[in-house]
Design an enzyme around this catalytic site. Structure first.
Site, PDB file in Angstrom:
ATOM      1  N   GLU A   1      -6.721  -6.739  -1.960  1.00 51.12           N
ATOM      2  CA  GLU A   1      -7.064  -7.220  -0.633  1.00 51.12           C
ATOM      3  C   GLU A   1      -8.508  -6.689  -0.356  1.00 51.12           C
ATOM      4  OE1 GLU A   1      -5.109  -5.072   2.618  1.00 51.12           O
ATOM      5  OE2 GLU A   1      -3.064  -5.449   1.939  1.00 51.12           O
TER       6      GLU A   1
ATOM      7  N   GLU B   1       0.628  -1.183   0.174  1.00 48.95           N
ATOM      8  CA  GLU B   1       0.005  -0.061  -0.025  1.00 48.95           C
ATOM      9  C   GLU B   1       0.741   1.332  -0.051  1.00 48.95           C
ATOM     10  OE1 GLU B   1      -3.904  -1.844   2.087  1.00 48.95           O
ATOM     11  OE2 GLU B   1      -2.406  -0.841   3.464  1.00 48.95           O
TER      12      GLU B   1
END
Length: 878
Positions: free
Chosen positions: A547, A481
């Site tokens: 995710e 991320e």
């Protein structure tokens, strides 16, 4: 270094992984340790055989300080209840508390012409290494992800009696475990893993996993040592799993190290599929050179394919360096022939992955680590990866807050056809993507983590060499991320990876626009909680979602393994506050809410009832998740990776099986929803659809749709021949009007089957639908079903279990099969079930194959228990 491979069955650009030489062995027992606070002598003294260590305690190596303390019963099990709170945290004790000496006495001799090497595959975090009164490293080693190799030939004792002493220092800083993701974030100043300071799925690891956490190996070679072989396979064009193949090209390099004072001349060669490739070389004294061998053309190769698309063939390869007819060193490995490609899908605006020229829809899971305290084993790796194969998944992403997985993990992935996306070591949480009041440093400071960028790059290069030959390794990812700091990412992407690998796609971070263009706003991944089933079908999320996660509580037998009896209290949902009341131990183990989704089955009476009903929700959640993404294959999505599919700790979220390797219904919901050829029901528009996730056009399939009421009465809703092209999804028939009326009063079952021209079932799916109020009132009052169960031993450790539901009664719904210890009546683990939580229609039978590790002394019991089926215990063979 040579790496032993017992499970080898793998592949890469052509993949290869070296085994340790025949004269190598692990130093994995007989270690002793002591805290540095109790040892005042130097390493030079401690590493001499005359120094007394009889009073020292046994140590676990590979392992950590905590694993040693646990083994010696000095701490409670940190995975049980709230016992982790009773263990002193290194942030409060100071680093010296967990700084330890580890000592190993071993026997080894050196013969003329031999070289002896000491390899440490992983130490966390720093260490000094001593052998027989000599210090091996000139300065303190640092870095969790940096292997160490020492030529120790001149230090080996003539008597053969040797002593190795290693002092291990914890990370610095250790981080404040203040409840933030990665605690206060400062753990990320090290080139180490971040989860050890705590996360939203785990409590802090009190010693931050300080220790000799990976293998220690003694290796003996001749004058030349073969290191870091690199094998690449080029598979041109678009291939099919069956039939003859055009040739593949094999490219091989290896490093040759000459530690002696004289030039060494000889021949480097390897043998693959009967072909021999060689080159004569000379290596100058005290030098290491990389040798490129001539390209090898492999005719009609047997290719390696991801799970669900073809076989995972591996070729044995032997590489040797020979001098004057004598072998100096040998590397033995398995090679898988395949090629990975990545290109941009302009429709979805995301990357799509191809293997051997065929695009593969990614159905993946996020992997944290096998064990939070680094207690790794080949058997556990194999079991966990096999579970992912059984889920019909084809990729695992190694999350950036953990580590570069161990070679044995990739061996299992190669064996089972699971592609790997490997993150490097960073996360948006610790490394500054967001403002975070839990963090010690501001974003600008955290953005520069870790402190030593050179160590990061050196470690990355080393780990790339360690795992680059595995065929399963498909994608490199800069970080979780967030991008790595630019002076890390640019050389890693532009120099190190092209030089050391050059065969895989590098994505700069896990939810990068380069992977999945974010036109929706937000973080680019998620959501992470339980969802209405229709949302998976009708809400368009990110086109390659790295995710997306949900619930994962196991049943009562799973819960009681790590919860005190007094805490086995079911969460209670309040419709008024729209919140759940949760016991403190559940909360400590990171329970994620089921919210209102249990109550439609009847409010849970206790924890056992909650666990039972949770399995229905688990199955439905993950079946619908994968069906919804598959329904929009290539128009909305090129892949999805579930957050997450396993837990290395006794957590209560995002797991298809628990820490003890006991599968729950999540696994079998995915198993169903991820079938390569699958018939499915769309709860958003009440249509029946088919997904074909194979490379073959499927013809002459009979689609059979039946509605079944709670008494077992069946009504046909349609029967039609269909076909479907390769890698395609098709909506076939709407059933909204029929099921609305049939399900109105008490719900119903919807049975979907696909039959081939031999009338064999190729896909079979049963849905349970709620009544008009959204409750499963019919399930709450359904009559009992009387199953008959038989089993037969197919071979040692493999059973075929047949369940029969007599005609004239209700559906035998949601039956859990378990193998039990006949004395304790507890489940044997792990056991691999071809299918589970199975439902049997009236007048039908189903046979399920299961595999387990047999015990010579005890024959297990088979348990079958369902929603409306009383538990049956069957002796094997009856």
């Amino acid at each position: 270094m040579k790496i032993s491979s017992l499970l080898l069955i793998f592949v890469l650009t052509l993949a290869v992984f070296p085994s340790y030489s025949q004269e190598s062995r692990e130093l994995n027992s007989g270690w002793k340790c002591a805290p540095v606070s109790k040892v005042k002598e130097s390493g030079l003294a401690i590493s001499k055989s005359g120094f007394a260590i009889e009073s020292w305690q046994p140590a676990v190596v590979p392992g950590t300080v905590l694993t040693t303390m646990l083994e010696n019963k000095q701490i409670p099990d940190p995975f049980f209840g709230m016992s982790n709170k009773l263990i002193p945290d290194i942030f409060n004790t100071g680093r010296e508390y967990y700084t330890y000496w580890f000592v190993k006495d071993f026997e080894e001799n050196v013969n003329p012409g031999q070289e002896v090497w000491l390899h440490l595959r992983g130490v966390n975090y720093g260490c000094d290494v001593f052998l027989n009164g000599n210090k091996l490293n000139t300065k303190t080693h640092e870095g969790m992800f940096l292997r160490q190799s020492y030529n120790v030939t001149k230090f080996i004792q003539k008597s053969g009696k040797n002593r190795l002493a290693v002092i291990v220092y914890p990370p610095d800083p250790v981080g404040n475990p203040n409840g933030g993701q990665g605690g206060d974030g400062t753990i990320a100043r090290n080139v180490s893993h971040q989860y050890v300071a705590g996360w939203d799925w785990i409590q802090p690891i009190r010693d931050r996993n300080t220790g000799i956490w990976d293998k220690v190996i003694i290796e003996k070679t001749g004058t030349i040592n073969i290191k870091n072989p690199h094998i690449v396979t080029l598979v041109s064009g678009k291939r099919n799993p069956e039939g003859s193949q055009k040739p593949a090209t094999i490219k091989v390099t290896a490093e040759l190290e000459n530690p002696t004072a004289l030039p060494q001349k000889g021949t480097l060669h390897y043998i693959l599929d009967g072909g021999k490739v060689s080159r004569e070389v000379t290596i100058q004294p005290h030098s290491t050179i990389e040798i490129k061998l001539p390209d090898h053309i492999l005719n009609n190769p047997k290719l390696w394919w991801p799970n669900g698309y073809g076989e995972q063939h591996l070729y044995p390869l032997k590489m040797q360096f020979v001098q004057n007819g004598k072998v100096s060193d040998t590397e033995e490995m398995n090679v898988g022939v395949r090629e990975i490609q990545a290109d941009w899908n302009t429709t979805t605006r995301s990357k799509q992955i191809s293997v051997n020229g065929q695009r593969v829809f990614i159905k993946g899971g996020n992997w944290i680590i096998s064990d939070a305290m680094l207690r790794f084993s080949d058997e556990r790796y194999n079991a966990e990866v096999r579970f992912h194969r059984d889920m019909n998944l084809n990729l695992l992403r190694i999350w950036g807050g953990a580590l570069t997985e161990r070679p044995e993990f990739y061996e299992a992935c190669d064996q089972y056809g699971i592609l790997v996306m490997q993150d490097f070591w960073g996360s948006g949480d610790c490394n500054g993507r967001w403002v975070d009041p839990m963090k010690l440093d501001d974003q600008w400071t955290r953005r520069k983590y870790p402190d030593d960028h050179g160590l990061f790059l050196k470690s990355a290069a080393d780990q790339i060499k360690m795992i680059r030959n595995f065929p399963s390794l498909a994608i490199w990812c800069g970080g979780n991320e967030i991008t790595l700091p630019v002076d890390i990412m640019n050389p890693l992407r532009d120099s190190i990876l092209p030089q050391l690998d050059g065969t895989r796609w590098f994505v700069d971070y896990s939810n990068s626009d380069d992977m999945s263009f974010n036109s929706l706003g937000g973080n680019g991944d998620g959501p992470y909680g339980i969802q209405p089933l229709a949302r998976f079908w009708n809400y368009k999320t990110w086109p390659f979602n790295s995710e997306i996660g949900s619930v994962g509580v196991g049943d009562y037998e799973s819960l009681e393994r790590f919860m005190p009896k007094e805490n086995l209290i079911a969460p209670a949902y309040s419709p008024d506050s729209k919140r759940e009341k949760v016991d403190s131990v559940w909360a400590y183990h990171k329970y994620i809410g089921y919210e209102q989704y249990i109550d439609p089955y009847g409010k849970a009476k206790d924890a056992r009832d909650f666990g039972k009903k949770a399995q229905l929700v688990n199955f439905d959640q993950y079946r619908a998740l994968m069906e919804g993404f598959s329904a929009h294959m290539w128009d909305w999505y090129t892949g999805v990776i579930i957050w997450k599919t396993q837990n290395p700790w006794t957590s209560l979220r995002g797991q298809m099986y628990d820490y003890y390797l006991d599968p729950n219904a999540c696994l079998y919901g995915l198993h169903s929803g991820s079938e390569p050829l699958h018939v499915m029901y769309n709860p958003a528009d009440t249509a029946v659809a088919i997904v074909n996730n194979t490379f073959k056009h499927q013809y002459d399939l009979m689609l059979v749709i039946d509605a079944i009421d709670m008494k077992g009465n069946s009504k046909s809703l349609g029967q039609v021949f269909v076909e479907i092209g390769p890698s395609t999804t098709r909506s076939i028939l709407g059933v909204k009007k029929e099921i609305r009326e049939l399900a109105k009063k008490e719900g119903m079952f919807l049975s979907l089957k696909l039959l081939n021209v031999k009338k064999e079932t190729v896909s079979n799916n049963l849905y349970w639908l709620a009544d008009e109020k959204g409750n499963y009132s019919g399930l709450q009052s359904i009559q009992k079903s009387e199953l008959s169960v038989t089993s037969r031993e197919v071979q040692k450790g493999k059973l075929a279990v047949t369940i029969t539901n007599p005609a004239g009664g209700p559906v035998a719904f949601f039956n859990r099969l378990s193998l039990l210890d006949p004395k304790t009546k507890k489940r044997l683990l792990p056991v691999f079930y071809e299918d589970n939580y199975v439902s049997i229609l009236p007048g039908e039978s189903k046979t399920v194959t299961l595999e387990y590790m047999p015990d010579k002394e005890v024959s297990p019991l088979l348990s079958v228990e369902g929603w409306n089926v009383e538990e049956k215990l069957v002796k094997i063979g009856q």
